[in-house]
Every structure is written in C-alpha cells, then in structure tokens.
Write an enzyme that holds these catalytic residues in place. Structure first.
Site, short mmCIF file in Angstrom:
data_model
loop_
_atom_site.label_atom_id
_atom_site.label_comp_id
_atom_site.label_asym_id
_atom_site.label_seq_id
_atom_site.Cartn_x
_atom_site.Cartn_y
_atom_site.Cartn_z
N ASN A 9 -2.95 0.55 1.95
CA ASN A 9 -3.63 1.25 3.05
C ASN A 9 -5.08 1.50 2.63
O ASN A 9 -5.34 2.33 1.76
CB ASN A 9 -2.90 2.58 3.31
CG ASN A 9 -3.63 3.47 4.30
OD1 ASN A 9 -4.50 3.00 5.04
ND2 ASN A 9 -3.28 4.74 4.31
N LYS A 11 -7.37 2.85 4.31
CA LYS A 11 -7.92 4.06 4.97
C LYS A 11 -9.29 3.74 5.60
O LYS A 11 -9.50 2.63 6.05
CB LYS A 11 -8.00 5.21 3.98
CG LYS A 11 -6.71 5.41 3.19
CD LYS A 11 -6.64 6.72 2.49
CE LYS A 11 -5.46 6.74 1.56
NZ LYS A 11 -5.04 8.06 1.21
N HIS A 97 1.15 8.72 9.26
CA HIS A 97 0.57 8.92 7.92
C HIS A 97 0.15 10.38 7.79
O HIS A 97 -0.31 11.00 8.74
CB HIS A 97 -0.63 7.99 7.72
CG HIS A 97 -1.13 8.01 6.31
ND1 HIS A 97 -1.99 8.99 5.86
CD2 HIS A 97 -0.87 7.21 5.26
CE1 HIS A 97 -2.24 8.77 4.57
NE2 HIS A 97 -1.57 7.70 4.18
N GLU A 99 -2.35 11.84 6.65
CA GLU A 99 -3.72 12.19 7.04
C GLU A 99 -3.82 12.32 8.56
O GLU A 99 -4.62 13.10 9.07
CB GLU A 99 -4.71 11.16 6.47
CG GLU A 99 -4.88 11.38 4.97
CD GLU A 99 -5.17 10.14 4.15
OE1 GLU A 99 -5.58 9.12 4.71
OE2 GLU A 99 -4.94 10.20 2.93
N GLU A 169 6.11 9.86 1.43
CA GLU A 169 4.81 10.14 0.84
C GLU A 169 4.60 11.65 0.74
O GLU A 169 4.12 12.28 1.71
CB GLU A 169 3.70 9.53 1.70
CG GLU A 169 3.77 8.03 1.82
CD GLU A 169 2.37 7.44 2.01
OE1 GLU A 169 1.95 6.66 1.17
OE2 GLU A 169 1.70 7.80 2.98
N GLY A 175 -3.63 10.75 -2.83
CA GLY A 175 -5.05 10.82 -3.18
C GLY A 175 -5.39 11.90 -4.19
O GLY A 175 -6.55 12.21 -4.40
N SER A 215 -0.43 8.29 -4.96
CA SER A 215 -1.06 8.03 -6.26
C SER A 215 -0.32 6.98 -7.09
O SER A 215 -0.17 7.14 -8.31
CB SER A 215 -1.23 9.34 -7.04
OG SER A 215 -2.08 10.22 -6.33
C1 PEP Z 1 -1.68 6.53 1.21
O1 PEP Z 1 -2.77 6.52 1.74
O2 PEP Z 1 -0.68 6.27 1.87
C2 PEP Z 1 -1.58 6.85 -0.22
C3 PEP Z 1 -0.39 6.88 -0.76
O3 PEP Z 1 -2.76 7.10 -0.90
P1 PEP Z 1 -2.95 7.17 -2.49
O4 PEP Z 1 -2.25 5.98 -3.09
O5 PEP Z 1 -4.43 7.13 -2.69
O6 PEP Z 1 -2.35 8.45 -2.96
#
Ligand code: PEP
Length: 253
Positions: A9, A11, A97, A99, A169, A175, A215
């Site tokens: 992703n 973003k 997601h 976010e 997640e 992040g 992460s």
């Molecule tokens: C994501 O955006 O779904 C995500 C898991 O981000 P990150 O790997 O940066 O934590």
C-alpha cells in the site's frame, strides 16, 4: 493450501515518475515468483494506477486501489466507482483501511457498502480490521475485530465472500515501527477464521486469506508468515523501497 499474498500500500506517496520506476523495480525483483509461488499486488494512489497497470502489464503483479465509492455512477463529486477501477485494470481494492476509518472517519456501514459494491463491480476487496492501542490495553481486541468483521461482511453471500481477502492491521502497529508479535497476530487471525466459520462454513473459512499488516519489514516478514493463520502481508512504508518490498515478498514464499 492458501497461496501467500503480499500487497504493498503506497498510501499518498510517489509521483508520476517514481510510481512507474518503483513498479518496474519490484517487477524485476520478483518476476519469477509473482503468480507462481505467491500473489503480489501494488496499491498506488488513484492518479498513478493507469501508469502502473501499463508498467506491469506483462507481469503477474496485480494492481489495486486504496479506496472505492459504493455508488455505480452519478453526482458524487470526487468519488471513484468500482467499474471505473475495473475499467483501468485494477484487480484489488482496500476497504476500511485504518487511516480511512480513523482520519477520514469512515464507519462500518459505509465500509460494508464499499465491500459489497467492489465485488459487484468485479473487484477483489481487501477488508482491513484492527484495534486501537487503548482497545488492546482494555482487552477489547477480540470484540472490536469481531464487530468490524461482522459489520464489514454483513449481507455478503458465500459466493461473494470468496472474493474477499481480510487484513488484520492493529492500528497501533501501522506506520509506528511497532509490530504485533507473531503470537499476537496468530491469536487474532485464528479468532477471525473461527468467526468466519461460524458466520459461513468451515471450508470457506479455511480458504479465505487473512493478511497481517503493521510495520512489516524484511526482518520480521518470515516469522510473521510462519504462523498458521497468517496467509500474507499488507505492507505500507516498506513497500515504497523496492529492495525492502522484494525482500519481504521473498520471505513470504
Ligand atoms: C498499511 O498501510 O496498511 C501498513 C500496514 O503500513 P505500515 O507497513 O507502514 O505499518
């Protein structure tokens, strides 16, 4: 056997040049693996999807979108429909997601409509669920994730469910550099599979892929993937560096 699936992703990152060069670099690095040993997708910002689809047209790397609107067409300024995404070569779409849940304030009802519309429009939704740190500390993880799953999938037939990929997640891991331990990921993801089995049936629950995201890096990808209910990885930050994303893909298969 569930085929591993790694999705990146991007973003709100990249530009017209770097989106294409990133896609090319990933394709060069995993050409032999993608489609054979595992499924791979990249998920660029809307405006670069067409360019990335063109770049990857001779590979088995799929392209996804980060969001979709549930209406088919009409007076919905700024929104993009599933048929539009399908038309430009998208295969997957992220729904719910964290976010979008927490910054854009999308709720479960809206997310459910998006999942359903995505499937009707011929896309494969990746439904994301996960708890906030306060909810984990209050021992509410199971309740929060179950609720998001039940509401996100509400009204979906068995046939439609088979188009869905799930992603656990934990919000506190996205992040932040904090990763769920493999045991924490496994505990939630096996609970999700059990819930699916109650909602639908055991065989279908067994076939659905559940990704872990939060992460993920080259050095933790393999140990997360070693868990029986972790079928793949949804990668944010590390998918923007081709070497890291390639290393994660290689660790996942
Ligand atoms: C994501 O955006 O779904 C995500 C898991 O981000 P990150 O790997 O940066 O934590």
């Amino acid at each position: 056997m569930r085929k591993p699936f790694v999705a990146g992703n991007w973003k709100m990152n990249t530009d017209s040049l770097s989106s294409v060069s990133l896609a090319k670099a990933v394709a060069d690095g995993v050409m032999e693996l993608a489609g054979e040993r595992l499924d791979v997708a990249v998920i660029p910002p809307f405006v670069y999807i067409s360019a990335v689809v063109g770049t990857l047209s001779t590979t088995h790397i799929a392209v996804g979108a980060q969001d979709v609107y549930f209406e088919r067409q009409g007076a919905f300024t700024g929104e993009i429909s599933s048929s539009m995404l399908k038309d430009i070569g998208c295969a997957y779409v992220l729904c719910g997601h964290s976010e979008r849940r927490h910054i854009i304030k999308e709720d479960d009802e809206l997310i459910n409509r998006k999942v359903s519309a995505a499937i009707s429009g011929g896309l494969l939704p990746i439904l994301c669920v996960g708890e906030l740190i306060e909810q984990r500390k209050a021992d509410e993880t199971e309740q929060v994730v179950s609720n998001q799953l039940e509401k996100g999938l509400e009204g979906l037939s068995e046939e439609k469910l088979s188009a869905v990929t799930l992603a656990y997640e934990p919000v506190w891991a996205i992040g932040t550099g904090l990763t769920a331990t493999p045991e924490q990921a496994q505990q939630v993801q096996s609970m999700m599979r059990e819930l699916l089995s109650d909602m639908y049936d055991g065989q279908l629950a067994d076939e659905i892929r559940i990704l872990y995201g939060g992460s993920v890096k080259p050095d933790n990808a393999a140990v997360l993937m070693s868990q029986p209910d972790v079928d793949g990885l949804l990668v944010g930050g590390a998918s923007l560096k081709s070497e890291d994303f390639i290393a994660i893909i290689k660790a996942a298969c």
